[in-house]
Design a protein around this motif. Structure first.
Motif, PDB file in Angstrom:
ATOM      1  N   PRO A  86       0.818  -1.216   0.000  1.00  0.00           N
ATOM      2  CA  PRO A  86       0.000   0.000   0.000  1.00  0.00           C
ATOM      3  C   PRO A  86       0.851   1.265   0.000  1.00  0.00           C
ATOM      4  N   ASP A  90      -2.909   5.246   1.043  1.00  0.00           N
ATOM      5  CA  ASP A  90      -3.876   4.164   1.198  1.00  0.00           C
ATOM      6  C   ASP A  90      -4.176   3.898   2.663  1.00  0.00           C
ATOM      7  N   ALA A 156      -8.979   1.246  -1.735  1.00  0.00           N
ATOM      8  CA  ALA A 156      -7.819   1.307  -0.847  1.00  0.00           C
ATOM      9  C   ALA A 156      -7.641   2.673  -0.202  1.00  0.00           C
TER      10      ALA A 156
END
Length: 275
Positions: A86, A90, A156
């Motif tokens: 990520p 995110d 996300a």
């Protein structure tokens, strides 16, 4: 099977049933793990300047609800098949899991006490160009194809729900074949879908109609999918068991639009290359 007024990709997911709804997310993660063409896809968001909250806001079709503080009572870990990392913008794995917990509680009434939650992150794929977190949720440590499980796929960055589903193994043998009569007489499922769409406020506009989508199966559970359509054109695809009318999952309008746009772009690029 005849299919009406539904995006090509949503129909493709629904035709196998909610098992494949673990489905969209599972398929996307598998594609990402096995294809060198998967890459992060630039996406524009209209988000708040800061996402530094104790827990993420849960969003369904633009309706934001700040998470209530809750003690985590499930076992959380990164899925062994995960390959994504990520970005700073995110949600963290913990934040994404908490957002997912609330969706599972609100939609399935599921208490995750003692559950095992396996998370996977993907920065976007060719067929779904939006970064997302996906989860596999079980009440046993070992993940097997026959396990009773729940899953979801969320944005996300914002935590918005893309899809959510439940997969189970029936303890009886039932026909998985196509039931032609249901295409015209699906009223019991239309009624269930309408009720749940209202209860969960899945659409921004009043419900205009519910239409038959298709039939399929998830494991040994025969399924039927219907589209709940709002007056403003929104479409939520909902999956039910043909065995006992149990709700098995849904694909949100946002997910449908993202998938449909990606599919159309891919088809246009293919046409250009063919010329």
């Amino acid at each position: 099977m005849k299919q009406k007024n539904i995006s090509k990709l949503a129909a493709a997911f629904a035709i196998i049933g909610a098992g494949t709804l673990l489905f969209n997310s599972a398929a996307e993660m598998t594609l990402a793990a096995n294809s060198e063409k998967m890459q992060k896809v630039p996406t524009s968001y209209q988000a708040a300047d800061s996402l530094e909250t104790a827990l993420p806001r849960v969003t369904v079709n633009g309706k934001n609800k700040k998470s209530d503080s809750a003690k985590v009572n499930y076992k959380l870990s990164m899925d062994s098949l995960n390959t994504g990392t990520p970005a700073d913008t995110d949600l963290t794995m913990e934040e994404a899991a908490e957002a997912g917990r609330q969706y599972l509680e609100n939609i399935f009434g599921l208490d995750l006490k003692g559950a095992y939650v396996y998370m996977s992150y993907n920065p976007g794929t060719e067929t779904f160009p939006r970064a997302f977190w996906a989860a596999d949720v079980l009440f046993q440590k070992k993940q097997t194809p026959e396990s009773t499980r729940w899953g979801y796929m969320i944005d996300a960055v914002t935590g918005e729900l893309f899809n959510i589903g439940h997969n189970r193994q029936l303890d009886v043998n039932v026909s998985l074949g196509y039931n032609a009569a249901l295409e015209k007489d699906y009223g019991v499922y239309a009624k269930l879908a309408r009720k749940k769409a209202k209860e969960w406020k899945l659409l921004d506009s009043p419900i205009d109609r519910v239409e038959y989508n298709c039939q399929g199966y998830s494991g040994n559970d025969p399924t039927i999918a219907v589209n709940v359509i709002g007056r403003n054109g929104e479409i939520v695809n909902m999956d039910f068991s043909r065995y006992d009318q149990t709700f098995l999952g849904l694909i949100t309008d946002t997910s449908r639009k993202i998938s449909e746009s990606a599919l159309n772009s891919a088809m246009e690029n293919h046409s250009k290359m063919a010329e």
